[in-house]
Design a protein around this motif. Sequence first.
Motif, PDB file in Angstrom:
ATOM      1  N   LEU A 207       0.946  -1.243  -0.052  1.00  0.00           N
ATOM      2  CA  LEU A 207       0.073  -0.169  -0.042  1.00  0.00           C
ATOM      3  C   LEU A 207       0.913   1.233  -0.159  1.00  0.00           C
ATOM      4  O   LEU A 207       2.056   1.089   0.699  1.00  0.00           O
TER       5      LEU A 207
ATOM      6  N   SER B 245       3.897  10.313   2.905  1.00  0.00           N
ATOM      7  CA  SER B 245       3.466   9.149   2.026  1.00  0.00           C
ATOM      8  C   SER B 245       4.614   8.035   2.704  1.00  0.00           C
ATOM      9  O   SER B 245       5.595   8.101   2.516  1.00  0.00           O
TER      10      SER B 245
ATOM     11  N   LEU C 242      -6.660  11.860  -6.462  1.00  0.00           N
ATOM     12  CA  LEU C 242      -6.682  10.526  -5.573  1.00  0.00           C
ATOM     13  C   LEU C 242      -6.344   9.457  -6.803  1.00  0.00           C
ATOM     14  O   LEU C 242      -7.281   9.257  -7.925  1.00  0.00           O
TER      15      LEU C 242
ATOM     16  N   ARG D 194      -8.294   2.578  -7.065  1.00  0.00           N
ATOM     17  CA  ARG D 194      -8.186   1.652  -6.130  1.00  0.00           C
ATOM     18  C   ARG D 194      -7.461   1.988  -4.528  1.00  0.00           C
ATOM     19  O   ARG D 194      -6.442   1.545  -4.031  1.00  0.00           O
ATOM     20  N   SER D 195      -8.225   3.133  -4.312  1.00  0.00           N
ATOM     21  CA  SER D 195      -7.740   3.642  -2.866  1.00  0.00           C
ATOM     22  C   SER D 195      -8.873   3.886  -1.837  1.00  0.00           C
ATOM     23  O   SER D 195     -10.035   4.035  -2.255  1.00  0.00           O
TER      24      SER D 195
ATOM     25  N   GLN E 200      -5.191   8.170   3.478  1.00  0.00           N
ATOM     26  CA  GLN E 200      -5.566   7.486   2.343  1.00  0.00           C
ATOM     27  C   GLN E 200      -4.617   6.187   1.942  1.00  0.00           C
ATOM     28  O   GLN E 200      -3.363   6.253   2.221  1.00  0.00           O
ATOM     29  N   MET E 201      -5.379   5.038   1.659  1.00  0.00           N
ATOM     30  CA  MET E 201      -4.515   3.826   1.636  1.00  0.00           C
ATOM     31  C   MET E 201      -4.771   3.515   0.144  1.00  0.00           C
ATOM     32  O   MET E 201      -6.008   3.169  -0.351  1.00  0.00           O
ATOM     33  N   ALA E 202      -3.760   3.311  -1.060  1.00  0.00           N
ATOM     34  CA  ALA E 202      -3.784   3.100  -2.276  1.00  0.00           C
ATOM     35  C   ALA E 202      -3.264   2.014  -2.417  1.00  0.00           C
ATOM     36  O   ALA E 202      -2.030   1.703  -1.909  1.00  0.00           O
TER      37      ALA E 202
END
Length: 323
Positions: free
Chosen positions: A43, A55, A101, A104-105, A118-120
């Motif tokens: 992630l 990040s 954005l 798939r997050s 935010q988790m991508a």
Amino acid sequence: MAIGGTAQSATLRHCRAALGDRVLRLQEEPMAILKGLYRLGSLVVTTFASGGRVSQSIRYPALTGSSPGLDCRGEQCRMRQELDVRQWRSVLAVLAPVADLPARSLLFFDDYGEPVQQMAVAPESGGLAFEELVCAMLHPDQQQLGCPLAVRAPHRPTGSLMDWERRWSQSDEDAFEELLRQVGDRRQVLYQAVRDKFACPIRSETVPSLLSLAAERATPLTVCTGNRGVRLCLSAPWSSPRWQQGQCHLAHNGTLISLDMGRVASVWRLRRPGPGRVLTALEALDSEGRWLWTLSSGGDEDAWLTLLGEALIQEGRPGALFA
């Protein structure tokens, strides 16, 4: 969507415009969703803060408990993440890119409509685990979002100067953090009131000088930042600062810290009791006296004090030693 007297964040506006299409609303059970992140593989986790963002490229561990924290150690680094999930509320799944954005997050907001984390899902990672998690946690209402609470009035600290200084000088780390929580958004009121041996304003030019010197000597520093729901502290020997449009970027082994220097209105040197000695830190505040981020020792307090002594610009005098 009514917003109850509070301005929507730009991120929330973008998501609202794409709701039901590129963005899906998930059930307001952030803890249950966080506990499922370990299945998603690699992630990119972004923590939002008033003073910038962090990040990180990580594999999320399996969480236990109701108010979890992460404590990860490497050969030269340490990450401490404290989550206060009581402040987390709305959860959105971004299926296709929306503004900045990524697809798939997962995006978490606090009670006031501000983004928390935010988790991508990294490319080529996670398989169908993201889609399975979204389907399992889908909210029945995909037409509107919950109403954020109205912005709180600034907290005004109470107590006398003598009481503040007594509590400051006698407190351990937890008690000191409790004192800061009690003054809330008005930290600067406290710092301006106490004597310089507790809190002293310094020139903001100290910060780039300090970061450059630390990178040159490979001296680890701890950077703490966060928001209502997350407090994140990362200790590492950071790269040389890279400046871009008022942003100061620091990197180390898959972690990127971006500090918004344009929001810094004042920088303070703080000194408080620690295990066997006095600990020193630098703290940045915005124009309303609210916390943005803190710089402190990466583990070697003497090396940190040496850096400060050489980089500090205090009351217009470069290089003034205070340690």
